[in-house]
Design an enzyme around this catalytic site. Structure first.
Site, mmCIF file in Angstrom:
data_model
loop_
_atom_site.group_PDB
_atom_site.id
_atom_site.type_symbol
_atom_site.label_atom_id
_atom_site.label_comp_id
_atom_site.label_asym_id
_atom_site.label_seq_id
_atom_site.Cartn_x
_atom_site.Cartn_y
_atom_site.Cartn_z
ATOM 1 N N LEU A 123 0.970 -1.269 -0.037
ATOM 2 C CA LEU A 123 0.026 -0.010 0.010
ATOM 3 C C LEU A 123 0.945 1.410 0.055
ATOM 4 O O LEU A 123 0.695 2.098 0.842
ATOM 5 C CB LEU A 123 -0.827 -0.105 1.218
ATOM 6 C CG LEU A 123 -1.862 -0.907 1.306
ATOM 7 C CD1 LEU A 123 -2.774 -0.993 2.510
ATOM 8 C CD2 LEU A 123 -2.922 -1.113 -0.010
ATOM 9 N N CYS A 124 1.984 1.226 -0.986
ATOM 10 C CA CYS A 124 2.885 2.410 -0.935
ATOM 11 C C CYS A 124 3.346 2.740 -2.364
ATOM 12 O O CYS A 124 4.231 3.002 -2.549
ATOM 13 C CB CYS A 124 4.033 2.552 0.128
ATOM 14 S SG CYS A 124 4.927 0.644 -0.121
ATOM 15 N N GLY A 125 2.202 2.383 -3.162
ATOM 16 C CA GLY A 125 2.495 2.780 -4.722
ATOM 17 C C GLY A 125 3.382 1.868 -5.240
ATOM 18 O O GLY A 125 3.536 0.626 -5.122
ATOM 19 N N PHE B 108 6.844 2.052 -4.687
ATOM 20 C CA PHE B 108 7.721 1.996 -4.090
ATOM 21 C C PHE B 108 8.470 0.769 -4.143
ATOM 22 O O PHE B 108 9.829 0.609 -4.298
ATOM 23 C CB PHE B 108 7.423 2.211 -2.521
ATOM 24 C CG PHE B 108 8.821 2.242 -1.481
ATOM 25 C CD1 PHE B 108 9.458 3.096 -1.419
ATOM 26 C CD2 PHE B 108 8.909 1.056 -0.604
ATOM 27 C CE1 PHE B 108 10.354 3.387 -0.381
ATOM 28 C CE2 PHE B 108 9.788 1.065 0.293
ATOM 29 C CZ PHE B 108 10.603 2.039 0.386
#
Length: 286
Positions: free
Chosen positions: A88-90, A92
């Site tokens: 849930l951090c794009g 990354f």
């Protein structure tokens, strides 16, 4: 057109998702401030230490510090891939995995490339196609210099023992909350400054340069790895905060669109009911 109950259920679901993403955004924003302050305060020290080490190494004669600066023919490479433990951090984590694929398929094509995973996402993503020799995901549970120093010592030991000819770090460098730069940084062997950049400054060395370098190299390498992990840690929270901000905006837009659709459907249903009542009344009158 979906019935009113289905639309209400979708509105409720989107609203719940929006609350979760908004909460995650605020949590990441709070953690980002602390992580950003840590890496911002550390960078000048780490950069100066590396610069001094490279300058001293380049100006030395003989074998001082050679075991960490031994440029051998590259046949075996160890890549330290630094990701996060959660998603849930794009992009990354996927950006790190893509860069690792570039190293395997292009940069070191035909060579033996192994990986040390720092972060569960690196272990999960690389373990399917590559040889992962270890997983240090627990480092983020207690991110201290002492914990990172143990990993750095193991890497130095593997290099000096000849297990690997080159060690690379792949991580996200923190620029700001919205921007992370994928870095591929040589960890070992040490790269000395060449040409006109060699400049040790007007320093008086006590003890002599060779002894300073011998003590400085391990500390500098530990600091370099710690800085990379700290950079990645700050980048993770910046990426997650940005991703959750966008997710919250998208959920808000979708909720507003669903509410408009719901109101239109409700109005159409009311209009149909009125028409049926009027039609029935006229039928009775006739």
């Amino acid at each position: 057109m979906a019935n009113l109950k289905e639309i209400r259920n979708r509105i409720s679901s989107v609203s719940s998702t929006m609350q979760i993403t908004s909460a995650m955004k605020m949590v990441s924003a709070a953690k980002l401030k602390k992580a950003q302050d840590a890496i911002t305060a550390m960078r000048p020290y780490a950069n100066k230490l590396t610069e001094l080490l490279q300058s001293l190494s380049a100006s030395l004669d003989g074998d001082a510090g050679s075991k960490f600066a031994d440029n051998r023919e590259v046949n075996k490479v160890l890549v330290v891939a630094i990701t996060s433990n959660r998603g849930l951090c794009g992009a990354f984590n996927s950006n790190i995995l893509k860069q690792c694929a570039v190293l395997v398929n292009d940069t070191y094509a035909g060579k033996q490339v192994d990986f040390l995973a720092i972060g569960k996402k690196a272990n999960d993503g690389l373990g399917k196609k590559s040889n992962v020799i270890g997983n240090q995901s627990q480092i983020f549970d207690n991110l201290t210099f002492e914990a990172v120093a143990e990993i750095a010592e193991e890497l130095m030991s593997q290099f000096t023992a000849g297990e690997y000819d080159k060690i690379e770090l792949v991580y996200n460098k923190f620029k700001n909350a919205a921007t992370q730069i994928v870095m591929t940084e040589q960890f070992l062997p040490i790269v000395p400054i060449e040409g006109e950049d060699q400049n040790t400054g007007d320093y008086i060395f006590e003890p002599e340069k060779a002894k300073i370098v011998e003590q400085l190299i391990p500390k500098s390498l530990k600091t370099q790895l710690y800085k990379a992990i700290r950079d990645s840690f700050a980048s993770e929270h910046g990426a997650r905060m940005t991703a959750m901000h966008k997710a919250t905006d998208n959920a808000t837009a979708l909720r507003d669109q669903l509410k408009l659709t719901y109101n239109k459907a409700r109005q159409a249903a009311i209009t149909n009911e009125i028409l049926e009542i009027v039609g029935g009344a006229e039928a009775l009158n006739n």
